[in-house]
Design a protein around this motif. Structure first.
Motif, PDB file in Angstrom:
ATOM      1  N   THR A 197      66.056 -73.497  -7.194  1.00 32.40           N
ATOM      2  CA  THR A 197      66.353 -74.877  -7.600  1.00 32.40           C
ATOM      3  C   THR A 197      65.306 -75.869  -7.103  1.00 32.40           C
ATOM      4  O   THR A 197      65.604 -77.036  -6.920  1.00 32.40           O
ATOM      5  N   THR A 198      64.086 -75.398  -6.901  1.00 31.58           N
ATOM      6  CA  THR A 198      63.027 -76.289  -6.399  1.00 31.58           C
ATOM      7  C   THR A 198      62.462 -77.192  -7.487  1.00 31.58           C
ATOM      8  O   THR A 198      61.676 -78.085  -7.186  1.00 31.58           O
ATOM      9  N   THR A 199      62.866 -76.967  -8.728  1.00 29.16           N
ATOM     10  CA  THR A 199      62.420 -77.803  -9.846  1.00 29.16           C
ATOM     11  C   THR A 199      63.635 -78.291 -10.624  1.00 29.16           C
ATOM     12  O   THR A 199      64.713 -77.697 -10.540  1.00 29.16           O
ATOM     13  N   PRO A 200      63.464 -79.361 -11.410  1.00 25.53           N
ATOM     14  CA  PRO A 200      64.580 -79.801 -12.265  1.00 25.53           C
ATOM     15  C   PRO A 200      65.029 -78.703 -13.233  1.00 25.53           C
ATOM     16  O   PRO A 200      66.220 -78.566 -13.509  1.00 25.53           O
ATOM     17  N   GLU A 201      64.096 -77.893 -13.726  1.00 31.78           N
ATOM     18  CA  GLU A 201      64.456 -76.790 -14.629  1.00 31.78           C
ATOM     19  C   GLU A 201      65.344 -75.783 -13.898  1.00 31.78           C
ATOM     20  O   GLU A 201      66.306 -75.254 -14.464  1.00 31.78           O
ATOM     21  N   GLY A 202      65.011 -75.495 -12.646  1.00 31.89           N
ATOM     22  CA  GLY A 202      65.815 -74.579 -11.850  1.00 31.89           C
ATOM     23  C   GLY A 202      67.209 -75.121 -11.606  1.00 31.89           C
ATOM     24  O   GLY A 202      68.196 -74.375 -11.637  1.00 31.89           O
ATOM     25  N   GLN A 203      67.325 -76.415 -11.377  1.00 34.92           N
ATOM     26  CA  GLN A 203      68.635 -77.028 -11.176  1.00 34.92           C
ATOM     27  C   GLN A 203      69.481 -76.926 -12.447  1.00 34.92           C
ATOM     28  O   GLN A 203      70.688 -76.682 -12.387  1.00 34.92           O
ATOM     29  N   ARG A 204      68.834 -77.070 -13.613  1.00 32.25           N
ATOM     30  CA  ARG A 204      69.554 -76.901 -14.887  1.00 32.25           C
ATOM     31  C   ARG A 204      69.996 -75.448 -15.070  1.00 32.25           C
ATOM     32  O   ARG A 204      71.115 -75.187 -15.513  1.00 32.25           O
ATOM     33  N   ARG A 205      69.108 -74.497 -14.725  1.00 32.30           N
ATOM     34  CA  ARG A 205      69.483 -73.089 -14.826  1.00 32.30           C
ATOM     35  C   ARG A 205      70.677 -72.782 -13.935  1.00 32.30           C
ATOM     36  O   ARG A 205      71.593 -72.058 -14.329  1.00 32.30           O
TER      37      ARG A 205
END
Length: 101
Positions: free
Chosen positions: A16-24
Motif C-alpha cells: 500500500t505504498t502507492t495510491p494504486e496499492g491502496q485501491r488494490r
C-alpha cells in the motif's frame, strides 16, 4: 443434494505504498467480504463450494499486482472453523448460517 462446502483461511498482504496499492487493498478486501468473514484485518475465514472457489481465485488474481502482493489460501479440514480456539475479544464466526451479500 447440497453442494459440498470447503473451508479456507485466506490471508493477504497488499503493498500500500502507492495510491494504486491502496485501491488494490480495498478491492481485495471487498472480494473477500463476498466469500468469507473477516476475523482480523487481513484474514478471512471462508466457506465456499467447489464451484465458487475458481471465481474467488480469479477475482483476486485479476486485482493484485503479482510482483508486490501476496495472498494465501489455506484449505482446512471441514469442521475446523467451528473448533477455532479464540482468545481475547474474538467471537465465533457464523460460517454455516445464511449470509447476506
Amino acid at each position: 443434494m447440497e453442494p459440498r462446502l470447503m473451508e479456507y483461511l485466506l490471508t493477504y498482504d497488499v503493498d500500500t505504498t502507492t495510491p494504486e496499492g491502496q485501491r488494490r487493498l480495498r478491492r481485495v478486501a471487498k472480494i473477500c467480504e463476498g466469500y468469507g468473514i473477516r476475523v482480523q484485518k487481513s484474514v478471512f475465514e471462508v466457506t465456499c463450494t467447489t464451484a465458487q472457489l475458481p471465481s474467488l481465485r480469479q477475482q483476486l488474481t485479476d486485482v493484485i499486482d503479482h510482483t508486490l502482493d501476496n495472498i494465501r489460501l489455506y484449505r482446512l479440514t471441514t469442521g475446523t472453523l467451528q473448533t477455532v480456539e479464540r482468545l481475547g475479544v474474538a467471537q465465533l464466526a457464523p460460517h454455516h448460517g445464511d449470509h447476506i451479500l
